[in-house]
Design an enzyme around this catalytic site. Structure first.
Site, PDB file in Angstrom:
ATOM      1  CG  HIS A   1      -4.522   5.593   6.021  1.00 49.99           C
ATOM      2  ND1 HIS A   1      -5.819   6.043   5.931  1.00 49.99           N
ATOM      3  CD2 HIS A   1      -4.364   4.699   5.023  1.00 49.99           C
ATOM      4  CE1 HIS A   1      -6.431   5.432   4.922  1.00 49.99           C
ATOM      5  NE2 HIS A   1      -5.569   4.606   4.361  1.00 49.99           N
TER       6      HIS A   1
ATOM      7  CD  GLU B   1     -11.157   1.934   1.933  1.00 52.83           C
ATOM      8  OE1 GLU B   1     -10.359   2.820   2.317  1.00 52.83           O
ATOM      9  OE2 GLU B   1     -10.810   0.771   1.770  1.00 52.83           O
TER      10      GLU B   1
ATOM     11  CG  ASN C   1      -8.377   6.358   1.473  1.00 51.87           C
ATOM     12  OD1 ASN C   1      -9.356   7.096   1.508  1.00 51.87           O
ATOM     13  ND2 ASN C   1      -8.453   5.078   1.674  1.00 51.87           N
TER      14      ASN C   1
HETATM   15  P1  FAE Z   1       5.747   3.878   2.014  1.00 58.30           P
HETATM   16  O1  FAE Z   1       4.891   3.710   0.828  1.00 58.30           O
HETATM   17  O2  FAE Z   1       5.390   3.166   3.261  1.00 58.30           O
HETATM   18  O3  FAE Z   1       7.221   3.436   1.561  1.00 58.30           O
HETATM   19  C1  FAE Z   1       8.288   3.335   2.458  1.00 58.30           C
HETATM   20  C2  FAE Z   1       9.285   2.352   1.874  1.00 58.30           C
HETATM   21  O4  FAE Z   1      10.507   2.448   2.590  1.00 58.30           O
HETATM   22  C3  FAE Z   1       8.836   0.891   1.977  1.00 58.30           C
HETATM   23  O5  FAE Z   1       9.013   0.263   0.730  1.00 58.30           O
HETATM   24  C4  FAE Z   1       9.777   0.297   3.034  1.00 58.30           C
HETATM   25  O6  FAE Z   1      10.070  -1.076   2.816  1.00 58.30           O
HETATM   26  C5  FAE Z   1      11.018   1.153   2.858  1.00 58.30           C
HETATM   27  N1  FAE Z   1      11.840   1.258   4.065  1.00 58.30           N
HETATM   28  C6  FAE Z   1      11.424   1.485   5.330  1.00 58.30           C
HETATM   29  N2  FAE Z   1      12.477   1.564   6.178  1.00 58.30           N
HETATM   30  C7  FAE Z   1      13.593   1.383   5.389  1.00 58.30           C
HETATM   31  C8  FAE Z   1      14.994   1.347   5.675  1.00 58.30           C
HETATM   32  N3  FAE Z   1      15.468   1.531   6.921  1.00 58.30           N
HETATM   33  N4  FAE Z   1      15.852   1.108   4.645  1.00 58.30           N
HETATM   34  C9  FAE Z   1      15.389   0.933   3.394  1.00 58.30           C
HETATM   35  N5  FAE Z   1      14.067   0.939   3.070  1.00 58.30           N
HETATM   36  C10 FAE Z   1      13.183   1.185   4.057  1.00 58.30           C
HETATM   37  O7  FAE Z   1       5.955   5.402   2.383  1.00 58.30           O
HETATM   38  N6  FAE Z   1      -3.488   4.903   0.981  1.00 58.30           N
HETATM   39  C11 FAE Z   1      -4.299   5.497   0.077  1.00 58.30           C
HETATM   40  O8  FAE Z   1      -4.144   6.696  -0.200  1.00 58.30           O
HETATM   41  N7  FAE Z   1      -5.284   4.768  -0.559  1.00 58.30           N
HETATM   42  C12 FAE Z   1      -5.519   3.453  -0.267  1.00 58.30           C
HETATM   43  O9  FAE Z   1      -6.410   2.831  -0.852  1.00 58.30           O
HETATM   44  C13 FAE Z   1      -4.693   2.828   0.706  1.00 58.30           C
HETATM   45  N8  FAE Z   1      -4.890   1.538   1.066  1.00 58.30           N
HETATM   46  C14 FAE Z   1      -3.992   0.928   1.909  1.00 58.30           C
HETATM   47  C15 FAE Z   1      -4.123  -0.440   2.168  1.00 58.30           C
HETATM   48  C16 FAE Z   1      -3.159  -1.090   2.926  1.00 58.30           C
HETATM   49  C17 FAE Z   1      -3.303  -2.563   3.220  1.00 58.30           C
HETATM   50  C18 FAE Z   1      -2.049  -0.369   3.436  1.00 58.30           C
HETATM   51  C19 FAE Z   1      -0.982  -1.050   4.250  1.00 58.30           C
HETATM   52  C20 FAE Z   1      -1.919   0.988   3.192  1.00 58.30           C
HETATM   53  C21 FAE Z   1      -2.885   1.646   2.432  1.00 58.30           C
HETATM   54  N9  FAE Z   1      -2.766   2.992   2.137  1.00 58.30           N
HETATM   55  C22 FAE Z   1      -3.637   3.597   1.280  1.00 58.30           C
HETATM   56  C23 FAE Z   1      -1.698   3.808   2.731  1.00 58.30           C
HETATM   57  C24 FAE Z   1      -0.569   4.137   1.727  1.00 58.30           C
HETATM   58  O10 FAE Z   1      -0.120   2.973   1.087  1.00 58.30           O
HETATM   59  C25 FAE Z   1       0.563   4.831   2.489  1.00 58.30           C
HETATM   60  O11 FAE Z   1       0.031   6.028   3.036  1.00 58.30           O
HETATM   61  C26 FAE Z   1       1.745   5.168   1.610  1.00 58.30           C
HETATM   62  O12 FAE Z   1       2.283   4.006   1.028  1.00 58.30           O
HETATM   63  C27 FAE Z   1       2.822   5.897   2.396  1.00 58.30           C
HETATM   64  O13 FAE Z   1       3.779   6.375   1.494  1.00 58.30           O
HETATM   65  P2  FAE Z   1       5.218   6.772   1.974  1.00 58.30           P
HETATM   66  O14 FAE Z   1       5.939   7.402   0.849  1.00 58.30           O
HETATM   67  O15 FAE Z   1       5.103   7.544   3.250  1.00 58.30           O
END
Ligand code: FAE
Length: 550
Positions: free
Chosen positions: A489, A404, A527
């Site tokens: 990721h 990217e 991503n």
């Molecule tokens: P996620 O979105 O991480 O959500 C998990 C949630 O569970 C969070 O809100 C936590 O606070 C909550 N949580 C965790 N433990 C607990 C608990 N014990 N009790 C209650 N709540 C809890 O999960 N991906 C892309 O495809 N494109 C991009 O451009 C991209 N850019 C990124 C840039 C950054 C800076 C970051 C950090 C990530 C990026 N990602 C990107 C990755 C993407 O955001 C990530 O793969 C997803 O958010 C993961 O989704 P999940 O549903 O696995």
């Protein structure tokens, strides 16, 4: 000023957005309908509330969780969502919900005294990170030996902090990683559904070619082409017509004001604007914020009890709740969901969980690197924070890389081209639980990261050679030209078909499901959030059709 709304909203979205705004305005930690029997959100400290009961409990509010909550709510199933972060809808004293990347404050990071941005330095100077006061900020950096993991915290999870790139993986690689999933159904039905629900759109190519805001991408494209490499436009959930209005001075700037990893005040279709708003709009979904699920246990009647701590903005536990549920959906992300299951298995509260829990973890081969351009190849003082282009060399079987082209919006010309490369790293780590310290560890070595770093270097060595340019050594600490010790990721830990069945049903715990990035075995080549969303759609459709009919 409140964050701008997503266009083309359904009545359900509007109802949900109303619930979000009401909760924000009143400073509530509960969003949605409030059944009288449930404990009040202002419950006194250290009192364990009487056991609540909900037919469906969802842990987390990121992609997998949000999809699941919406589909459960639509099916008429009362659903409670627990999210450890806060609701991001209340403006601070500066009138903004999120702080900017250039001037981070307490809102930036999860209980830190100093920010921990991915770029540690500039010109070897410690000028990037700032002292902040501890607060449940929106970005967390979870540090393990040899690898640290960035995650979003708050209603919407990673969607609040990420770069919005919504990329469909190459079909062949998807099938290689998830061989038992019907790729036909994924590519014909679930990926298109996920794109539509997330509001994915693409930058107008004519505007892209002419605007100063994407000069940095065009320069990297030129340098890639000089090395015989192909670039592709990448879709995004940022509202590009809104971005064009920002550029024209007709809308409040967000992507054009340096906002990204600490949240976007406008323009981004984060999950609280899409799936979660629609979920709340069903009238069947409630979200409790600042609630961290800690423990899971099975009851003799086949239901589950989740112990959750409610914290305040100082991080103190102000109440502990026991919530009983008929079905439990884990959407706490690769780390969060895996930790809950590992703790339950090791502490004996869910003793029959598979030995595969904790295995198959990977960093999606992430590597950040930067090149120094010639003086005549300016990248521009003005850079949009939403990436829209990637160098696509994934089909190069000798060294597959998808890189990217990332912005570095410092507000002045710096001649730096920055990249987040996704490499094909076959290494996998294992997450383990340690009862003595009640912590989860990641078994991952620098040698395992080096596989990613070396692959990225092969690609960028080639670009540097053809353009007579060099790496920047001043940005990542330790004079390193590449940073392969952090990931955006995190994937795996409860891999589909191993720790769960083919639809996310956790083996050894009937009625418990994994819905999030923990299902994906460590690598997906692009991503990941679009894949996580599409997979969650596929899985919950099957679960609703089969498990709720029994
Ligand atoms: P996620 O979105 O991480 O959500 C998990 C949630 O569970 C969070 O809100 C936590 O606070 C909550 N949580 C965790 N433990 C607990 C608990 N014990 N009790 C209650 N709540 C809890 O999960 N991906 C892309 O495809 N494109 C991009 O451009 C991209 N850019 C990124 C840039 C950054 C800076 C970051 C950090 C990530 C990026 N990602 C990107 C990755 C993407 O955001 C990530 O793969 C997803 O958010 C993961 O989704 P999940 O549903 O696995």
């Amino acid at each position: 000023m409140l964050r701008t709304m997503t266009p083309n909203l359904t009545r359900r979205h509007l109802l949900g957005l109303g619930a979000l705004q009401t909760a924000a305005a009143l400073g509530l930690t509960r969003i949605g309908p409030v059944p009288a029997a449930r404990a009040a959100t202002t419950a006194p400290a250290s009192r364990a509330a009487a056991a609540d009961h909900t037919p469906a409990l969802v842990i987390g509010s990121g992609y997998g969780a949000a999809v699941t909550a919406l589909r459960l709510g639509e099916a008429g199933i009362p659903t409670l969502v627990l999210e450890m972060g806060r609701l991001w809808d209340t403006p601070g004293p500066d009138g903004k919900v999120f702080c900017s990347t250039r001037a981070p404050d307490h809102r930036s990071m999860w209980f830190r005294t100093r920010t921990e941005a991915p770029l540690a330095q500039f010109l070897w100077l410690d000028v990037v990170n700032k002292d902040i006061s501890p607060y449940p900020g929106v970005l967390d950096r979870v540090r393990f030996d040899g690898m640290s993991v960035y995650v979003g915290r708050g209603v919407g999870g990673g969607s609040l902090v990420n770069g919005g790139m919504a990329v469909t993986p190459q079909r062949a690689y998807f099938s290689e990683m998830l061989p038992t999933v019907d790729a036909g159904a994924m590519y014909d039905r679930y990926f298109p559904l996920a794109r539509r629900m997330l509001g994915v759109n693409t930058v107008d190519p004519a505007w892209f070619e002419s605007t100063e805001w994407y000069r940095f991408s065009r320069i990297s494209r030129k340098h890639a082409a000089n090395a015989g490499l192909r670039t592709v436009f990448v879709p995004n959930v940022y509202d590009f017509p809104y971005m064009q209005r920002e550029a024209a001075g007709q809308a409040v700037r967000s992507a054009l004001a340096g906002e990204v990893i600490y949240g976007n005040n406008h323009g981004k279709r984060s999950l609280d604007r899409t799936y979660l708003a629609a979920a709340l709009g069903t009238g069947n979904v409630t979200v409790d914020t600042l609630h961290r699920a800690r423990a899971l246990r099975a009851q003799p009647d086949g239901t589950y009890v989740v112990t959750a701590d409610r914290i305040d903005t100082a991080g103190r536990v102000v109440a502990t709740r026991e919530i009983c549920c008929t079905r439990l959906f884990l959407g706490a992300g690769s780390l969060g969901s895996t930790e809950l299951l590992l703790r339950a298995r090791e502490s004996g509260t869910l003793p029959d969980l598979s030995e595969h829990i904790g295995t198959g973890w990977g960093a999606n081969g992430n590597v950040m690197t930067a090149r120094a351009n010639h003086l005549w190849d300016t990248v521009g003082a003005h850079q949009a924070t939403m990436p829209v282009m990637g160098i696509d060399d994934w089909s190069n079987t000798a060294n597959p890389v998808f890189a990217e082209i990332a912005p570095l919006p410092m507000g002045f010309e710096h001649w730096i081209s920055l990249y987040l490369a996704i490499t094909r790293n076959p290494e996998r780590g294992t997450l383990t639980y340690h009862a003595g310290t009640d912590t989860m560890r990641l078994d991952w070595t620098p040698e395992q990261s080096k596989v990613s770093g070396d692959a990225a270097r092969k690609l960028f060595d080639r670009i540097n050679l053809r353009n007579a340019t060099i790496y920047r050594y001043d940005l990542f600490g330790g004079n390193r030209p590449v940073a392969d010790d952090f990931t955006y990721h995190p994937l795996g830990g409860c891999v589909l078909g191993r720790a769960t069945d083919e639809y996310g049903r956790v083996r050894g715990a009937p009625g418990v499901y994994v819905t999030d990035g923990a299902l994906v075995p460590g690598s997906i080549g692009v991503n990941p959030f679009l894949t996580i969303t599409a997979l969650a759609e596929r899985n919950i459709e099957r679960v609703l059709a089969e498990d709720y009919r029994r």
